[in-house]
Design an enzyme around this catalytic site. Structure first.
Site, mmCIF file in Angstrom:
data_model
loop_
_atom_site.group_PDB
_atom_site.id
_atom_site.type_symbol
_atom_site.label_atom_id
_atom_site.label_comp_id
_atom_site.label_asym_id
_atom_site.label_seq_id
_atom_site.Cartn_x
_atom_site.Cartn_y
_atom_site.Cartn_z
ATOM 1 C CB ILE A 85 105.751 35.438 -0.643
ATOM 2 C CG1 ILE A 85 104.884 35.953 -1.794
ATOM 3 C CG2 ILE A 85 107.227 35.458 -1.008
ATOM 4 C CD1 ILE A 85 105.037 37.441 -2.062
ATOM 5 C CG ASN B 149 119.514 44.391 -4.765
ATOM 6 O OD1 ASN B 149 120.080 44.475 -5.848
ATOM 7 N ND2 ASN B 149 119.642 43.335 -3.972
ATOM 8 C CB VAL C 84 110.869 38.555 0.569
ATOM 9 C CG1 VAL C 84 111.005 39.791 -0.270
ATOM 10 C CG2 VAL C 84 109.787 37.644 0.020
ATOM 11 C CG ASP C 85 116.130 39.407 -3.818
ATOM 12 O OD1 ASP C 85 115.805 38.577 -4.678
ATOM 13 O OD2 ASP C 85 116.932 40.334 -4.028
ATOM 14 C CB SER D 124 110.452 49.471 0.992
ATOM 15 O OG SER D 124 111.049 49.690 -0.269
HETATM 16 N N1 AR6 Z 1 107.536 35.634 2.509
HETATM 17 C C1 AR6 Z 1 106.897 36.812 2.722
HETATM 18 N N2 AR6 Z 1 107.498 37.897 3.262
HETATM 19 C C2 AR6 Z 1 108.796 37.765 3.620
HETATM 20 C C3 AR6 Z 1 109.543 36.581 3.439
HETATM 21 C C4 AR6 Z 1 108.857 35.478 2.848
HETATM 22 N N3 AR6 Z 1 109.464 34.313 2.620
HETATM 23 N N4 AR6 Z 1 110.806 36.794 3.897
HETATM 24 C C5 AR6 Z 1 110.855 38.060 4.360
HETATM 25 N N5 AR6 Z 1 109.649 38.646 4.213
HETATM 26 P P1 AR6 Z 1 112.888 42.535 2.817
HETATM 27 P P2 AR6 Z 1 113.043 45.199 1.514
HETATM 28 C C6 AR6 Z 1 109.185 40.000 4.579
HETATM 29 O O1 AR6 Z 1 114.016 42.893 3.707
HETATM 30 O O2 AR6 Z 1 112.828 45.885 2.800
HETATM 31 C C7 AR6 Z 1 117.060 42.134 -0.026
HETATM 32 O O3 AR6 Z 1 118.397 41.916 0.341
HETATM 33 C C8 AR6 Z 1 109.988 40.776 5.612
HETATM 34 O O4 AR6 Z 1 109.692 40.300 6.929
HETATM 35 O O5 AR6 Z 1 112.852 41.205 2.201
HETATM 36 O O6 AR6 Z 1 112.287 45.649 0.308
HETATM 37 C C9 AR6 Z 1 116.930 42.701 -1.422
HETATM 38 O O7 AR6 Z 1 117.881 42.147 -2.299
HETATM 39 C C10 AR6 Z 1 109.438 42.173 5.355
HETATM 40 O O8 AR6 Z 1 108.159 42.315 5.989
HETATM 41 O O9 AR6 Z 1 112.758 43.597 1.578
HETATM 42 C C11 AR6 Z 1 117.181 44.155 -1.187
HETATM 43 O O10 AR6 Z 1 118.572 44.434 -1.090
HETATM 44 C C12 AR6 Z 1 109.222 42.193 3.834
HETATM 45 O O11 AR6 Z 1 109.254 40.822 3.423
HETATM 46 C C13 AR6 Z 1 116.523 44.417 0.145
HETATM 47 O O12 AR6 Z 1 116.524 43.150 0.818
HETATM 48 C C14 AR6 Z 1 110.279 42.963 3.060
HETATM 49 O O13 AR6 Z 1 111.555 42.757 3.657
HETATM 50 C C15 AR6 Z 1 115.086 44.854 -0.011
HETATM 51 O O14 AR6 Z 1 114.587 45.247 1.225
#
Ligand code: AR6
Length: 167
Positions: free
Chosen positions: A10, A23, A32-33, A116
């Site tokens: 993204i 979060n 992704v954050d 999430s």
């Molecule tokens: N581009 C697109 N999608 C991505 C990328 C990227 N660069 N990197 C990861 N994903 P997550 P959550 C996907 O864990 O479950 C953080 O620590 C990943 O594979 O990023 O909402 C925050 O600060 C998955 O499909 O977010 C919160 O503490 C999706 O993004 C917590 O994680 C969401 O995974 C939020 O957890």
């Protein structure tokens, strides 16, 4: 208005607004954050520190700094706790809160990650149809967007969103 499902990172896809799966502290994290903060540069964290956090299901907007976008919209998704803790409603609220802010800022192209379904463990097969339905519901009332794009980081996630879009 087109709903697109794309495989990719993204932080690399140009848009008017990029949504961050954050979060409630809005002070960064992994997934992704972490990628969004890394690509945007330290100014993004500096602006996030002024926001005072954000409730789950709500959203806050910042500039996008070095990302290929005008804005980042930060939304804390629900942590999956088995489904009896309003997780499904809160996840739909995330998408709607983000689109409301995007609309207020005249964005036409918005990119979403799969909120999430990573560290927060929301089951993908439940999350994808909730995400697609929330976007469709919002856009039925607010048709000003050109493109809402889900940027999926892996094939499994892409397939789940494609399946949800087909029904
Ligand atoms: N581009 C697109 N999608 C991505 C990328 C990227 N660069 N990197 C990861 N994903 P997550 P959550 C996907 O864990 O479950 C953080 O620590 C990943 O594979 O990023 O909402 C925050 O600060 C998955 O499909 O977010 C919160 O503490 C999706 O993004 C917590 O994680 C969401 O995974 C939020 O957890």
């Amino acid at each position: 208005m087109e709903i697109k499902i794309t495989l990719g990172d993204i932080t690399k896809v140009p848009a008017d607004a990029i949504v961050n799966a954050a979060n409630p502290t809005l002070l960064g994290g992994g997934g992704v954050d972490g990628a969004i903060h890394e690509a945007a540069g330290p100014e993004l964290m500096a602006e996030c520190r002024t926001l005072g956090g954000c409730d789950t299901g709500d959203a806050k907007i910042t500039k996008a700094y070095r990302l290929p976008a005008e804005y980042v919209i930060h939304t804390p998704g629900p942590v999956w706790r088995g489904g009896d803790d309003c997780e499904e409603e809160l996840l739909a609220d995330c998408y709607k809160s983000c689109l409301k802010l995007a609309s207020e800022h005249r964005c036409r192209h918005v990119t979403f990650p799969s909120i999430s379904t990573g560290l927060f463990r929301f089951p993908l097969s439940k999350a994808a149809p909730i995400a697609i339905a929330a976007v469709k519901d919002f856009c039925a009332e607010s048709p000003e967007f050109d493109c809402i794009e889900f940027i999926c980081f892996d094939e499994k996630t892409k397939k789940a969103y494609e399946t949800a879009l087909e029904v």
